[in-house]
Structure formats: structure tokens, C-alpha cells
Design an enzyme around this catalytic site. Sequence first.
Site, short mmCIF file in Angstrom:
data_model
loop_
_atom_site.label_atom_id
_atom_site.label_comp_id
_atom_site.label_asym_id
_atom_site.label_seq_id
_atom_site.Cartn_x
_atom_site.Cartn_y
_atom_site.Cartn_z
CG HIS A 1 -7.35 -50.94 32.57
ND1 HIS A 1 -8.64 -51.47 32.11
CD2 HIS A 1 -7.33 -49.69 32.55
CE1 HIS A 1 -9.57 -50.62 32.22
NE2 HIS A 1 -8.77 -49.40 32.36
CD GLU B 1 -6.69 -56.21 34.47
OE1 GLU B 1 -7.65 -56.48 35.06
OE2 GLU B 1 -6.36 -55.06 34.31
CB CYS C 1 -12.52 -53.68 31.52
SG CYS C 1 -11.02 -53.33 30.82
CB CYS D 1 -8.01 -56.09 30.25
SG CYS D 1 -7.52 -54.49 30.70
#
Length: 229
Positions: free
Chosen positions: A121, A123, A149, A152
Site C-alpha cells: 500500500h 502508506e 486501511c 496501514c
Amino acid sequence: MPVTQVTSELLKTWNSRCRPKTLARRQLRTPEWRFSMERSNNERPEPQEYFMGIAMAVRERADCIGNRVGAVIVVNDRIVSTGYNGTPENMTNCTEGGCHRCSNRERYPSGTSYDVCICVHAEQNAILSAARFGIALEGSVLYTTMQPCFNCTKELLQAKVKSVYYLHPWTYPDAEHDAEYKKLQARFPDGVHKIDMEDPRKDWAVSKRPPRRVEAVPAKKETSSSPTF
């Protein structure tokens, strides 16, 4: 041939062959970036808009069949790390079939089974890039084009990120665990905030598949196996 004449010939060649293509590319991109250009000469974007605009630019490198996300991490009003989502370095891109989960989305409810998804992801990539170059993130601020999410969020808290600004919301699909997700999001010292800002690339960046809510299943009542008298 004199240098001036050579230069003149090169310019003529560029104007006839390359310039039309360059202008065409600019015309195609202009609507996508208009949000940052439609302002008076003396008007400057606010810091939040400025950093989110850069996160949107970072997002252009994202490669995922699902959502495409860009993120920047800021310390003392200076960007120290960026990240976008996609498969790990030197692996087949997601859009080229590199991720089994993303290539078989019909098998997995939206927002679930990230443990078998090989895409990193945005992040996460921003945190990992900072770690690679020895940059501390304690007290930093994250700007991301999509709300972090579950996983993260945990990693951002552990990295001591103090606040999050996001553009598009992310909904946890499991009603039973949604409360845990909200509990995590509430742990950022300076909060999680949605930025109200136009996104000309929303149709490209945000998945069209709506999250499938997974309703909580009531716990079964245990029955005693002991004999009754």
C-alpha cells in the site's frame, strides 16, 4: 555547416516533428491537473491542499487493479517520504497479473484478504522508504489520497505518525470488526481528517466495486454435554 545553421535546422526539425506531439500530451494532461492551476497569480494553496496535491501527483505512479493511491509524509512542513501502491520492487506489476488476489477480485470481498495480496500500500511504501534512508517519522503527518486501511493504520500508529489527512474514505467491510478499525483510527493524537478537495482523477483512482458488507454473525450458544437429571 556553421553552428548557427545547424541549430536552426534542428529547431525546424523539432517544431515539425516533436512539438505537435508535446503539445498534444500537454492538452491531454491539462484537465487532470486543472485543480492546481485555476487560481489567481497571487493566490497560494493552503498547506493541506498543497501536500494533498503532491500526494495526487505521486498517485500517478500507482499500479493496481483496485484502488490507486498516493501518499506523502510530512515532518515540520517538509516532505520526507512518498509512496504509491503496487507490487514489490522487481516483481510483475499488478495490472500485468502480478497479484493473484487483485487478478481474482471476484473471489475476495472488497477490503479483505490483504494478507494474501502482494501489493504494497501507498502508506506502507512511504513508511518503508523512510526506514530505508534512516528517516524518523515520530510526530509526522500523513497525506494520502485514500483513508488508510486496517493494517496501514496499525503501522502508522506504530511509526508514531500523529495525524492523517485523506481525500477519499475507506470503509471496513466487516461489521463485526468495524468498531476495532474506528478504535484504531481514534488513536492518532491529532486525529484523522477528510480534506474536501476536487479530484479530477477520481474515476481512474477509486475502484468502482462497492465494499461488500459482511454482517456480524451472532455467537452460537454453547450447549452442555453433561447429562441432565
